[in-house]
Design a protein around this motif. Sequence first.
Motif, PDB file in Angstrom:
ATOM      1  N   PRO A  54       0.773  -1.263   0.182  1.00 22.76           N
ATOM      2  CA  PRO A  54       0.042   0.057   0.004  1.00 22.76           C
ATOM      3  C   PRO A  54       0.892   1.318   0.113  1.00 22.76           C
ATOM      4  O   PRO A  54       0.554   2.241  -0.482  1.00 22.76           O
ATOM      5  N   ILE A  55       2.015   1.279   0.583  1.00 23.33           N
ATOM      6  CA  ILE A  55       2.674   2.504   0.698  1.00 23.33           C
ATOM      7  C   ILE A  55       3.390   2.903  -0.726  1.00 23.33           C
ATOM      8  O   ILE A  55       3.164   4.097  -1.096  1.00 23.33           O
ATOM      9  N   ALA A  56       3.661   1.845  -1.497  1.00 25.19           N
ATOM     10  CA  ALA A  56       4.041   2.210  -2.895  1.00 25.19           C
ATOM     11  C   ALA A  56       2.907   2.764  -3.630  1.00 25.19           C
ATOM     12  O   ALA A  56       3.164   3.580  -4.474  1.00 25.19           O
ATOM     13  N   THR A  57       1.835   2.184  -3.810  1.00 27.47           N
ATOM     14  CA  THR A  57       0.691   2.455  -4.333  1.00 27.47           C
ATOM     15  C   THR A  57       0.466   3.981  -3.902  1.00 27.47           C
ATOM     16  O   THR A  57      -0.131   4.665  -4.981  1.00 27.47           O
ATOM     17  N   ARG A  58       0.257   4.375  -2.716  1.00 26.03           N
ATOM     18  CA  ARG A  58      -0.304   5.567  -2.008  1.00 26.03           C
ATOM     19  C   ARG A  58       0.747   6.543  -2.676  1.00 26.03           C
ATOM     20  O   ARG A  58       0.512   7.766  -2.986  1.00 26.03           O
ATOM     21  N   PHE A  59       2.262   6.095  -2.594  1.00 20.83           N
ATOM     22  CA  PHE A  59       3.104   7.159  -2.976  1.00 20.83           C
ATOM     23  C   PHE A  59       3.113   7.413  -4.700  1.00 20.83           C
ATOM     24  O   PHE A  59       3.058   8.634  -5.059  1.00 20.83           O
ATOM     25  N   ALA A  60       2.737   6.405  -5.302  1.00 16.30           N
ATOM     26  CA  ALA A  60       2.722   6.582  -6.844  1.00 16.30           C
ATOM     27  C   ALA A  60       1.664   7.502  -7.092  1.00 16.30           C
ATOM     28  O   ALA A  60       1.787   8.406  -7.987  1.00 16.30           O
ATOM     29  N   ASN A  61       0.684   7.278  -6.315  1.00 12.10           N
ATOM     30  CA  ASN A  61      -0.571   8.060  -6.605  1.00 12.10           C
ATOM     31  C   ASN A  61      -0.392   9.629  -6.368  1.00 12.10           C
ATOM     32  O   ASN A  61      -0.846  10.625  -6.941  1.00 12.10           O
ATOM     33  N   ALA A  74      10.383  12.205   2.196  1.00 13.11           N
ATOM     34  CA  ALA A  74      11.253  11.752   3.020  1.00 13.11           C
ATOM     35  C   ALA A  74      11.222  10.207   3.747  1.00 13.11           C
ATOM     36  O   ALA A  74      11.933   9.425   3.688  1.00 13.11           O
ATOM     37  N   SER A  75       9.835  10.291   4.010  1.00 13.12           N
ATOM     38  CA  SER A  75       9.231   9.029   4.768  1.00 13.12           C
ATOM     39  C   SER A  75       9.195   7.944   3.925  1.00 13.12           C
ATOM     40  O   SER A  75       9.629   6.770   3.875  1.00 13.12           O
ATOM     41  N   PHE A  76       8.761   7.950   2.373  1.00 14.87           N
ATOM     42  CA  PHE A  76       9.052   6.992   1.527  1.00 14.87           C
ATOM     43  C   PHE A  76      10.365   6.561   1.135  1.00 14.87           C
ATOM     44  O   PHE A  76      10.692   5.444   1.034  1.00 14.87           O
ATOM     45  N   CYS A  77      11.279   7.515   1.181  1.00  7.91           N
ATOM     46  CA  CYS A  77      12.726   7.144   0.876  1.00  7.91           C
ATOM     47  C   CYS A  77      13.264   6.301   2.043  1.00  7.91           C
ATOM     48  O   CYS A  77      13.929   5.303   1.922  1.00  7.91           O
ATOM     49  N   ASP A  78      12.746   6.642   3.174  1.00  4.73           N
ATOM     50  CA  ASP A  78      13.023   5.883   4.288  1.00  4.73           C
ATOM     51  C   ASP A  78      12.650   4.316   4.176  1.00  4.73           C
ATOM     52  O   ASP A  78      13.275   3.338   4.425  1.00  4.73           O
ATOM     53  N   ALA A  79      11.341   4.644   4.193  1.00  3.80           N
ATOM     54  CA  ALA A  79      10.803   3.164   3.934  1.00  3.80           C
ATOM     55  C   ALA A  79      11.042   2.189   2.932  1.00  3.80           C
ATOM     56  O   ALA A  79      11.445   0.937   2.948  1.00  3.80           O
TER      57      ALA A  79
END
Length: 337
Positions: A54-61, A74-79
């Motif tokens: 879900p984190i990838a999908t939400r970030f892509a959106n 920043a939080s996506f880069c960390d995850a």
Amino acid sequence: MAKHAAAVLVLFSLVSVWPVTLAGDSAALWSSVLPNVILPDALRQSISPVEDSPIATRFANAVSRGALFPEVSASFCDAACLVCDNNVQVSSYGIENVEEAPRSLSIKTINDFQFDFFLEENLVAGGEMQLSENLHDPIPNRPFLPHVVAQSLPPLAAANLPKLRQTFNIADMTTMATMMGTAAYLCENPALPGEAKDCPISLAAMGQFVLSQLGSEVESLYTTGAPNKAPTEKSPVKIEAVTKRSLAEGEHIIICHTIMFPSALYYCHHVTGTKVVEASLRAQDNSIINAVGICHLDTSLWASEHPAFTALRIHRGAEACHWITQNDVVWVSTSTQ
């Protein structure tokens, strides 16, 4: 500000409950493209820890909508275990002053990243050679982007750098911004005459390029045994054994070089007129580096100031060889073996 904090909280809550060992879309897409080809370790380890999550999908959106905030990036880069560091240093880029050099001016083609040149005639068992970093890759390890995120990004080109820097929370006029500019310069320039090239930013994209150029009967070759850190003392390595592969095989191969970007990024080019060589090299600490090298039989298209000509004291057009580092990959057609 509350909206930003809420977005970050959603991302972190998803990371905390989602397993980070999933292969997901990238591995599935690879299998659909090259089902009988075993992934080399370097690529298998580069599958995103948040692939198919879900984190990838939400970030892509968020990328697609243009709704990115620094805290979210920043939080996506960390995850996703990316290298979103403004001040990252990579020795092979030679960047000293980013204000004066928007990209490293010495880098004009992917060949300018190569080092440790040698002549095939000098590659003999019992001999010695000097390696600058014992084939350690100075570019830090980082995963590919999740496939869904890679698809949401604009092409890697100079015109798109502002959005790409925003995506990875990279400030302008920093060393990482300069390296991203170099990647864009290399990737948007046309291939050399007689070559085909691509800059895959996902595992699936690399598989599709390999399939389009070499077909499905391929295998990967790569260097193993290189140190995790460059040796502090430079000393010659001893050549224990040598294998020189066929000229027919070298007529069509793909060399994928890793280049610096916040996520894994490769410059892959389909070349002709080469020969693949392999050697076991014994380092001073008695470790064995199983090295893969490429001999370019005709360098007449290389820039006249290419460092190989000075290093090897040869004229432009003469055969020149170089090793590939531990994270680069060479693809060869098994139908020619």
